[in-house]
Design an enzyme around this catalytic site. Structure first.
Site, mmCIF file in Angstrom:
data_model
loop_
_atom_site.group_PDB
_atom_site.id
_atom_site.type_symbol
_atom_site.label_atom_id
_atom_site.label_comp_id
_atom_site.label_asym_id
_atom_site.label_seq_id
_atom_site.Cartn_x
_atom_site.Cartn_y
_atom_site.Cartn_z
ATOM 1 N N ARG A 141 30.182 38.683 35.923
ATOM 2 C CA ARG A 141 31.428 38.539 35.075
ATOM 3 C C ARG A 141 31.368 37.199 34.930
ATOM 4 N NH1 ARG A 141 36.105 40.163 38.730
ATOM 5 N NH2 ARG A 141 34.564 39.699 40.506
ATOM 6 N N ASN A 188 35.810 44.353 36.608
ATOM 7 C CA ASN A 188 35.162 45.280 37.541
ATOM 8 C C ASN A 188 36.120 46.524 37.422
ATOM 9 O OD1 ASN A 188 32.788 43.895 38.304
ATOM 10 N ND2 ASN A 188 33.858 43.318 40.502
#
Length: 91
Positions: free
Chosen positions: A20, A38
């Site tokens: 990320r 997520n």
């Protein structure tokens, strides 16, 4: 230059490996806004809005093999931008 919204579900070993953060860095370099989130099933959801060319480049990078972790599949969809996004954040 037309604006677009990219929604990409990234499959593979992409949680807990800096994916990320890496995605956020690439998106900001490309001038995109959105988030990388997520999901409970191990995928990462990437939402990015901005120039069509920049969003396309981000998609190429997500599939490019230089990401943290191991990407096995990226499923994308394209839509009109919805707005309401600021910066690019990790969730």
């Amino acid at each position: 230059m037309s604006e677009i919204r990219l929604t990409a579900w990234v499959h593979g070993s992409v949680q807990g490996v800096g994916f990320r953060w890496w995605t956020r860095s690439r998106a900001l370099e490309l001038g995109l806004v959105g988030h990388a989130t997520n999901s409970a099933d191990g995928r990462v959801l990437v939402i990015a809005e901005g120039a069509r060319e920049s969003a396309g480049r981000l998609l190429e990078l997500l599939r490019g093999g230089d990401t943290p972790g191991v990407v096995t599949l990226v499923v994308e969809s394209w839509d009109r931008p919805r707005g309401g996004l600021s910066g690019f954040v990790e969730r």
